[in-house]
Design a protein around this motif. Structure first.
Motif, short mmCIF file in Angstrom:
data_model
loop_
_atom_site.label_atom_id
_atom_site.label_comp_id
_atom_site.label_asym_id
_atom_site.label_seq_id
_atom_site.Cartn_x
_atom_site.Cartn_y
_atom_site.Cartn_z
N TRP A 1 -39.10 29.00 25.18
CA TRP A 1 -39.41 27.88 26.08
C TRP A 1 -39.97 26.69 25.29
CZ3 TRP A 1 -43.94 25.26 27.14
CH2 TRP A 1 -43.91 24.42 28.26
N LEU A 2 -40.81 27.00 24.30
CA LEU A 2 -41.45 25.94 23.52
C LEU A 2 -40.49 25.24 22.57
CD1 LEU A 2 -44.24 24.65 22.81
CD2 LEU A 2 -44.49 26.44 21.06
N ALA A 3 -39.49 25.95 22.10
CA ALA A 3 -38.65 25.45 21.00
C ALA A 3 -37.68 24.37 21.45
CB ALA A 3 -37.86 26.62 20.40
N ALA B 1 -45.39 26.34 16.58
CA ALA B 1 -46.13 27.61 16.59
C ALA B 1 -46.66 27.95 17.98
CB ALA B 1 -47.29 27.55 15.60
N LEU B 2 -46.66 29.23 18.28
CA LEU B 2 -47.30 29.78 19.48
C LEU B 2 -48.46 30.66 19.01
CD1 LEU B 2 -47.52 30.63 22.51
CD2 LEU B 2 -45.86 32.45 22.00
N LEU B 3 -49.68 30.33 19.45
CA LEU B 3 -50.85 31.14 19.13
C LEU B 3 -51.24 31.97 20.34
CD1 LEU B 3 -53.33 32.00 17.45
CD2 LEU B 3 -54.51 29.97 18.35
N VAL B 4 -51.29 33.27 20.17
CA VAL B 4 -51.77 34.18 21.21
C VAL B 4 -53.07 34.78 20.70
CG1 VAL B 4 -51.29 36.22 22.60
CG2 VAL B 4 -49.42 34.68 21.97
N ALA B 5 -54.18 34.40 21.32
CA ALA B 5 -55.50 34.84 20.86
C ALA B 5 -56.43 35.00 22.05
CB ALA B 5 -56.09 33.84 19.86
N THR B 6 -57.32 35.95 21.97
CA THR B 6 -58.24 36.22 23.07
C THR B 6 -59.18 35.04 23.28
OG1 THR B 6 -59.78 37.31 21.58
CG2 THR B 6 -58.19 38.71 22.70
N LEU C 1 -44.82 32.81 15.58
CA LEU C 1 -45.82 33.47 16.41
C LEU C 1 -47.05 33.79 15.56
CD1 LEU C 1 -46.73 34.85 19.06
CD2 LEU C 1 -45.56 36.93 18.25
N VAL C 2 -48.20 33.30 15.98
CA VAL C 2 -49.46 33.59 15.30
C VAL C 2 -50.32 34.41 16.25
CG1 VAL C 2 -51.55 32.62 14.25
CG2 VAL C 2 -49.34 31.45 13.97
N ILE C 3 -50.74 35.58 15.81
CA ILE C 3 -51.57 36.47 16.63
C ILE C 3 -53.02 36.34 16.16
CG2 ILE C 3 -52.01 38.84 17.36
CD1 ILE C 3 -49.41 37.76 18.43
N ASP D 1 -44.93 38.19 27.14
CA ASP D 1 -43.61 38.07 26.53
C ASP D 1 -43.62 36.90 25.54
OD1 ASP D 1 -40.92 37.91 25.91
OD2 ASP D 1 -40.32 37.05 27.84
N PRO D 2 -44.16 37.09 24.34
CA PRO D 2 -44.22 35.98 23.38
C PRO D 2 -42.86 35.38 23.08
CG PRO D 2 -45.60 37.81 22.64
CD PRO D 2 -44.80 38.32 23.80
N GLY D 3 -41.81 36.23 23.05
CA GLY D 3 -40.48 35.71 22.76
C GLY D 3 -40.02 34.71 23.80
#
Length: 801
Positions: free
Chosen positions: A196-198, A36-41, A208-210, A189-191
């Motif tokens: 890169w992470l995978a 998982a990729l978390l994008v959060a403020t 992707l978790v926002i 660029d979350p994609g």
């Protein structure tokens, strides 16, 4: 209450908290075995989001051994997370051990961690790579369940990201069920980051978790007396107003873009600190003890302000910080957001920030950054193929742990996205380089690090294992001398090039102290405290580049008079008179102005491609002008423009800016300059060709430079296609000259150049022309003379007759 173990439910309840949606989403992904990729403020609880699944699993299924790796880009961040993570662990009385492992960790603790790993280990990419170089690494990581990468945007697209992606590939091989998690507040660029992470770059394998949106930040531009200066890039003119803001707030962080500026701003603030408030300074050249001391003082709430560089950009959570002040323009919206995020650190409260622009272009840049933040626009992330010197270092680390087969290693390396397109032929070149150094160096035993026997590649001699562990790392600093007192107390380090300008009795500010030089040894600069006026140390290296997205917004401001009422009166007047006297370029156009002044002929080109690209182009243009008989005397550059000056007028600038300058003058200049040698020194150290340390002794920077220069000259002469020369060229082109932006500027020149020949200097030219002579000024009297000259220049430019 959600499906959490009882201790976690009770812990949330005692604080009156409930888990946020994205924290529970991360827990669900973990239980489903998903990456998982978390994008959060900032302030949204990203760190807890990363660790919550680990804590839940260790509560529900207690186990021994290493369960989770947490990787951060900064040592300070790992230590800070350890402090903050231990608090809930201790409050819940959980039998979970959390430890940090960085370059600052004592060797006895590192040894103990390998024998009895903690449940959670906090580390950096470099320390992880070293752990993987030990034969017992397969046992240490055999049951690793999760790797959490914090602030992933800070290194994924660079060489440290290359190393980390290779380390993850190795960890995945050791523990196939390993789950990968990445956290960030500023991902455009979350994609790209999911890929890169995978494992194997399989973007669909990473969810992707926002995060929940936080309160919008409250950002202001500070303009003392409503005026914006013509010259400068530091905001130093506003020291009294900045000090007033510090007095108004509980705790402030004052960010500067360079270490030199941090020392300078600290001194400026101290001079106007009439209330004697406790303030400190923090940057990467200070000694570890000095950094830890000031970090602890901030954590304890004992400082009212801390002047800092990018050393504190990321993740450090000091809850009492209620104001962030950016001295000079931020250079990018993502960087500004990261720095703003150091204030409040609470999702539902607006972070307060103040930007202090250095000059009129920087005002436009600051306004562009505020607009970008409001629009949610982040700076672009540029992914590129993995670096070969990093690959060589990683392969050597793997060989230190155990022999390997060529095809197995190639498959493993290709599972890391930066190296997914690596050809077998290029991989063989990397192996052969580690085996003997290459055709020109194979006669020397000290380069024969690997041997191939019976299909296995193995270390040639145990001394190479020791050599690798002493010298591994991706960050290659400039040659440094240790600054210390006679009693042995260390303050930090300054670059050898700066130290070479000092003699006994000279003074310079460092760590907030006026230091008088007593003597200089091979590795040490011995000083004593002084009350005399002092200089500020200078540091080399590329400056922070102006991001392309901010540059585009500034260009749009110039071409849109409807935006100008938002600007201060003097900035509006500056643009209005420029429009009357010359031209304001449309987005995409390249404006070139030529004019005479005081017996010289000037050419100013407004490229908006950043200082690095403009500095490189200035060197190329003056070479070409010299060949054309135009007798150039010099050039200056900033983020927005290049100005050349010489004896003869430039009548045909288009011929100077033709794109073939990158094929002819550029190649010749790079090969003749120290640029390529400096790049080669870095890749030679990273690739393991030249060691920085021997057992019990560290080489001086001068010795390392001498060694790499000798090898460089041999390879240039006898093996110009050598792997490391290829890697050095890639570095020199991409990083040190911003060659991509340079090419973009030249492409625009061919299609859109507007040449305006004028009788005298224009308003738009004043900020860059005020740079002429600044590098030679070291006294207050000289600064005063430059200010007088700048005012005269501005008065001439702003006349409309």
């Amino acid at each position: 209450m959600p499906d959490l173990p009882a201790p976690l439910i009770a812990w949330f309840a005692t604080r009156g908290w409930t888990p946020r949606r994205h924290q529970l989403d991360m827990l669900d992904r973990a239980r489903a075995g998903r990456h998982a990729l978390l994008v959060a403020t900032t302030g949204a609880g990203k760190t807890l989001s990363g660790f919550l699944p680990t804590l839940a699993e260790l509560i529900e299924h207690p186990s021994e051994g290493l369960h989770t790796l947490y990787v951060s880009p900064l040592k300070a961040l790992a230590i800070d997370i350890q402090r903050n993570l231990m608090t809930p662990v201790e409050q819940m009385d959980l039998p979970i051990r959390v430890e940090a492992r960085t370059g600052d960790t004592p060797s006895d603790r590192k040894a103990r961690q390998r024998l009895k790993p903690p449940h959670i280990l906090l580390t950096t990419p470099e320390s992880l790579s070293l752990l993987l170089s030990y034969p017992d690494s397969a046992l240490i990581f055999a049951n690793l369940r999760c790797i959490v990468i914090d602030e992933v945007h800070a290194f994924a697209t660079g060489k440290r990201g290359d190393l980390l992606s290779l380390c993850m590939a190795r960890l995945q091989k050791i523990s196939p069920s390993l789950r990968r998690v990445a956290l960030s507040a500023t991902v455009a660029d979350p994609g790209g980051y999911r890929a890169w992470l995978a494992p194997d770059g399989d973007i669909d394998a990473v969810d992707l978790v926002i995060g929940e949106p936080g309160a919008d930040p409250n950002i202001a531009i500070l303009l003392p007396n409503g005026r914006v200066p013509w010259m400068g890039h530091s905001g130093r003119y506003a020291a009294e107003q900045v000090m007033a803001e510090i007095e108004l707030h509980k705790t402030s962080i004052v960010f500067c873009n360079t270490r030199s500026l941090a020392e300078l701003i600290f001194q400026d603030l101290w001079k106007v600190n009439t209330l004697s408030l406790p303030i400190g300074v923090h940057h990467g050249s200070l000694a570890r003890e000095a950094r830890r001391k000031v970090e602890q003082a901030m954590a304890d709430g004992r400082l009212r302000a801390l002047v800092a560089t990018a050393s504190l950009d990321l993740g450090v959570d000091w809850g009492d910080v209620d104001c962030v002040i950016q001295m000079g323009a931020p250079k990018g919206s993502s960087r500004l957001l990261q720095r703003i995020g150091r204030a409040n650190h609470r999702l539902d409260e607006a972070s307060e920030a103040i930007v202090v622009p250095g000059n009129r272009f920087e005002y436009l840049e600051a306004r562009a950054a505020l607009d970008a933040v409001e629009a949610g626009e982040l700076d672009p992330d540029i992914f590129r193929p993995g670096a070969l010197d990093v690959l060589a270092q990683h392969v050597m680390a793997c060989a230190c742990a155990a022999p390997f087969r060529r095809d197995d290693m190639l498959d493993e390396v290709r599972s890391a996205l930066p190296y997914s397109a690596l050809t077998g032929e290029l991989f063989d070149r990397v192996l052969n380089f580690i085996r003997d150094g290459g055709y020109s160096l194979r006669a020397y035993d000290r380069f024969k690090r690997l041997t191939e026997e019976d299909g296995f590649w193995r270390i040639s001699h145990p001394r190479f294992i020791t050599q690798h562990r002493l010298n591994a790392g991706i960050i290659v600093e400039a040659t440094m001398l240790t600054v210390r007192f006679k009693n042995g107390r260390t303050l930090g380090r300054v670059e050898e090039a700066f130290a070479a300008t000092l003699t006994p009795g000279d003074t310079f500010f460092f760590a907030g102290i006026s230091c008088e030089v007593e003597r200089m040894d091979t590795e040490d600069l011995v000083v004593r405290a002084s009350s005399r006026p002092a200089r500020i140390p200078t540091y080399g290296g590329a400056r922070m580049p102006l991001s392309t997205s901010l540059a585009d917004r500034v260009r749009a401001f110039l071409a849109t008079p409807g935006e100008w009422p938002r600007f201060p009166a003097d900035v509006r007047e500056w643009l209005e008179i420029q429009l009357k006297r010359s031209v304001l370029p449309e987005p995409g156009q390249l404006l070139v102005e030529t004019f005479p002044r005081e017996g010289r002929h000037y050419m100013v080109a407004y490229g908006f491609e950043g200082w690095n690209a403009h500095q490189s182009l200035g060197m190329l243009l003056t070479r070409r002008m010299d060949a054309a008989g135009l007798k150039p005397l010099g050039f200056v550059a900033n983020d927005y423009a290049i100005a050349t000056y010489g004896i003869e007028p430039v009548t045909d600038p288009a011929s100077l800016f033709s794109a073939d300058i990158l094929e002819h003058e550029f190649v010749d200049w790079v090969e003749r300059s120290h640029l390529l040698k400096r790049a080669f020194r870095e890749v030679a150290v990273i690739g393991g060709l030249v060691e920085r340390q021997h057992p019990g002794k560290r080489k001086t920077g001068r010795q390392v430079t001498f060694s790499t220069d000798l090898i460089y000259d041999v390879l240039r002469k006898y093996e110009p296609g050598h792997l490391l020369l290829q890697a050095a060229w890639a570095d020199a082109r991409a990083r040190m000259t911003d060659v991509g932006r340079l090419a973009n500027l030249l492409d625009r020149a061919a299609e859109t150049m507007i040449h305006v020949d004028l009788p005298r200097v224009t308003p738009l030219a004043v900020p860059v022309l005020t740079l002429i002579g600044r590098e030679r000024v070291a006294t207050a009297g000289g600064e005063d003379a430059l200010l007088i000259e700048a005012e005269a220049l501005a008065a001439e430019a702003m006349r409309v007759d």
